[in-house]
Write an enzyme that holds these catalytic residues in place. Structure first.
Site, PDB file in Angstrom:
ATOM      1  N   ARG A 247      -9.603  -0.321  -1.541  1.00 23.75           N
ATOM      2  CA  ARG A 247      -8.857  -1.552  -0.848  1.00 23.75           C
ATOM      3  C   ARG A 247      -9.598  -1.621   0.533  1.00 23.75           C
ATOM      4  O   ARG A 247      -9.423  -0.798   1.399  1.00 23.75           O
ATOM      5  CB  ARG A 247      -7.478  -1.355  -0.888  1.00 23.75           C
ATOM      6  CG  ARG A 247      -6.461  -2.503  -0.376  1.00 23.75           C
ATOM      7  CD  ARG A 247      -5.067  -2.309  -0.133  1.00 23.75           C
ATOM      8  NE  ARG A 247      -4.478  -3.354   0.517  1.00 23.75           N
ATOM      9  CZ  ARG A 247      -4.318  -3.772   1.809  1.00 23.75           C
ATOM     10  NH1 ARG A 247      -4.476  -2.720   2.597  1.00 23.75           N
ATOM     11  NH2 ARG A 247      -3.733  -4.586   2.061  1.00 23.75           N
TER      12      ARG A 247
ATOM     13  N   LYS B  88      -8.275   2.191   9.071  1.00 20.94           N
ATOM     14  CA  LYS B  88      -6.719   2.614   9.598  1.00 20.94           C
ATOM     15  C   LYS B  88      -6.662   3.792  10.942  1.00 20.94           C
ATOM     16  O   LYS B  88      -7.718   4.040  11.149  1.00 20.94           O
ATOM     17  CB  LYS B  88      -5.993   3.450   8.249  1.00 20.94           C
ATOM     18  CG  LYS B  88      -5.758   2.370   7.272  1.00 20.94           C
ATOM     19  CD  LYS B  88      -4.806   2.973   6.059  1.00 20.94           C
ATOM     20  CE  LYS B  88      -4.309   1.879   5.057  1.00 20.94           C
ATOM     21  NZ  LYS B  88      -3.268   2.562   4.327  1.00 20.94           N
TER      22      LYS B  88
END
Length: 286
Positions: A255, A221
């Site tokens: 995840r 991210k």
């Protein structure tokens, strides 16, 4: 006890959720699993590498071309059904904020609805309750789907995360979602700047202390990229470092894009914490 699909997981048992994007413009793989066969190959490899959950998404999180509910369903529903046929024991999650898509994928065999946008469609939790599906309750800072944060501020970011996710989780249970199938997610990058996401990681034990299983979606991210000043394809090391910290602080579900690497990190942390014995223990014994 965390119960998802046909599986049950103990309190110290880490769970890997592998990302499979059915989008032509995903930020990480740029559409590598948009077509069915590469996507199914990805599922097979992820399961072989240790993923218990396959998280299927039909709309990328960031801004881009409009994707209608009908198009999102076209990308996901048939694929869910095929994954369920080929991998009857895998837990299938679908990353969606839309109740109509949630209903369609549950009909096709999905076990979990991953609501990454924090209950923007309140009916999604009702669908999870109707089908007995698991639900991920995420803090997104009130952001609208597919928008980026702009000068967002919190008096106390973790206090806001706790209030929102706890409220969403309690509402879900009140609607009929099984308590043992509800997870909370601090929502790294969603409605947050990099400092917010770092603080959310640092204080993750406060979420764990609520008793709800904590899911973290850290993989490659922007907060990792900005912290290390690395482009998307060079964020794996930073992601795995953040994974190790999150595991030490008690997160349970991860995840991820890199399943095999994540599994090694989680197994190492579990062994250090005393929750797992070494796979081999010969040193000093021969």
């Amino acid at each position: 006890m965390l119960r998802l699909g046909r599986r049950e997981f103990g309190p110290h048992e880490p769970v890997i959720m592998a990302i499979v994007n059915r989008t032509p413009d995903s930020f990480y793989d740029r559409g590598a699993t948009f077509r069915d066969e590469p996507a199914l190959a990805r599922v097979e490899q992820a399961v072989a590498d240790g993923a218990a959950i396959i998280d299927i998404g039909g709309v990328k999180a960031g801004p881009g071309e409009e994707v209608t509910a009908e198009e999102e369903a076209r990308r996901t529903v048939g694929f869910v059904a095929e994954v369920r046929r080929r991998f009857p024991d895998v837990i299938i999650s679908v990353d969606t904020w839309r109740a109509e898509v949630g209903r369609a994928v549950c009909e096709a065999g999905a076990d979990v609805l991953n609501d990454a946008w924090g209950g923007v469609d309140p009916a999604l939790a009702e669908v999870a309750a109707e089908y007995g599906a698991g639900l991920v309750c995420t803090h997104a800072g009130g952001a609208e789907p597919r928008t980026r944060p702009h000068r967002v501020e919190y008096a106390d970011v973790m206090a806001d995360i706790l209030e929102v996710t706890f409220g969403l989780a309690e509402r879900a249970v009140a609607l009929g979602v099984p308590r043992e199938s509800v997870m909370i997610d601090p929502g790294h990058d969603f409605g947050k700047n990099t400092r917010h996401s770092l603080e959310a990681t640092r204080r993750l034990d406060e979420m764990v202390a609520t008793g709800w299983p904590v899911l973290v979606s850290l993989s490659n991210k922007d907060f990792v990229g900005e912290t290390l000043d690395r482009p998307v394809k060079e964020r794996v090391v930073g992601t795995l470092a953040t994974t190790a910290v999150s595991a030490w602080l008690g997160a349970q579900v991860y995840r991820v894009h890199e399943v095999a690497e994540t599994r090694q990190v989680l197994e190492m942390v579990a062994a250090i914490a005393g929750h797992r014995v070494p796979a081999v223990a010969r040193r000093g014994l021969a």
